[in-house]
Scaffold this active site. Structure first.
Site, PDB file in Angstrom:
ATOM      1  N   ARG A 184       0.842  -1.200   0.000  1.00  0.00           N
ATOM      2  CA  ARG A 184       0.000   0.000   0.000  1.00  0.00           C
ATOM      3  C   ARG A 184       0.876   1.249   0.000  1.00  0.00           C
ATOM      4  NH1 ARG A 184      -4.564  -0.053   4.436  1.00  0.00           N
ATOM      5  NH2 ARG A 184      -5.303   1.679   3.158  1.00  0.00           N
ATOM      6  N   CYS A 243      -1.222   5.832   9.133  1.00  0.00           N
ATOM      7  CA  CYS A 243      -1.586   4.587   8.461  1.00  0.00           C
ATOM      8  C   CYS A 243      -2.678   4.919   7.455  1.00  0.00           C
ATOM      9  CB  CYS A 243      -2.030   3.533   9.468  1.00  0.00           C
ATOM     10  SG  CYS A 243      -3.403   4.068  10.522  1.00  0.00           S
TER      11      CYS A 243
END
Length: 284
Positions: A184, A243
């Site tokens: 990611r 995050c």
């Protein structure tokens, strides 16, 4: 006993002691649409199938976060909602709290961080979560508890916004850690947010590497070695973590706390960052 983590054995002893901790069950999983059509994770249903005796279920999406929007998928909760949820669970200023989840520590760390940020000084996460517990479990819905007296007074843990995160990533004395999975961060896949990649200058630091194959956090020495290699822990370096939406990053903040590094959380994280198309995105 570590200031941020408690082992299952230590917790069992504390529950038999004169001031047993309040137990928060914060089982949660990131809800991602699945091709197989599986139903989304239901933390309350899991709680009712079996939980630590006396634990109270806490809904991360509804009680530990505000509704999703421009500030991200899990913005900081409304203080009135958060405070009411904690009092309902029996949280009081003078009583210790232990949060646990299904194992990796994301949900429990979110509760730990919020309570610490809001001024509670005695909060720990059960190392290994529910799988580490060797004692009996209770089934069924929660039993009403005597209400606590906790009143949130935010500011006890450092926070950065989008501008602060960018500043950390670009400063010579700053370090911004990206707690998401490496793919990611690199922008190879993005299962949740509309844009893949990372904040320019951020360093990849997946939370999965904070725990071992047994589901327990790695030793303080191993965590210190890991984060020192990433640049944290050097004298004078300011550290921030983000995050996808400020949940798994709390686990990284907790791991850093274990090794004596106080890190700032970017609550909006990537989901807030990409909500503004003017913000730069890096890949690779």
């Amino acid at each position: 006993m570590n200031s941020a983590l408690v082992t299952a054995a230590e917790l069992a002893a504390a529950l038999d002691g004169p001031t047993p901790p309040v137990l928060l069950d914060v089982r949660w999983q990131l809800s991602v649409a699945k091709a197989g059509g599986e139903p989304p994770f239901d933390g309350r249903a899991e709680y009712e199938r079996g939980h630590l005796p006396g634990a109270v279920f806490v809904d991360l999406d509804g009680e530990l976060a505000a509704p999703p929007g421009e500030r991200g998928r899990h913005p900081l909760p409304d203080l009135a909602v958060f405070g009411a949820a904690m009092r309902r669970a029996g949280v009081s200023a003078g009583r210790p709290v232990v949060a646990y989840d299904g194992g990796i520590g994301w949900g429990a760390a979110r509760a730990w961080w919020l309570l610490r940020w809001a001024g509670h000084g005695d909060v720990r996460v059960l190392d290994g979560g529910l799988p580490a517990w060797r004692g009996p479990l209770e089934e069924g819905p929660e039993v009403p508890h005597v209400a606590g007296d906790f009143l949130p007074r935010p500011g006890a843990m450092p926070v950065v916004d989008a501008e602060g995160a960018a500043e950390l990533a670009g400063a010579a004395d700053g370090l911004l850690l990206d707690a998401r999975a490496g793919e990611r961060y690199r922008g190879e896949v993005e299962p949740v947010d509309p844009v893949g990649g990372h904040i320019p200058g951020a360093v990849s630091a997946p939370t999965s590497r904070n725990v071992g194959p047994d589901g327990l956090f790695r030793s303080p020495a191993e965590l210190a070695e890991r984060y020192e290699a990433l640049g944290a822990g050097r004298e004078g370096v300011r550290v921030g973590v983000y995050c996808g939406s400020g949940v798994s990053a709390a686990q990284a903040v907790l791991a850093l706390e274990v090794v004596g590094v106080r890190a700032a959380l970017y609550p909006g994280s990537w989901s807030e960052w990409v909500a503004d198309p003017a913000r730069p995105v890096a890949t690779g």
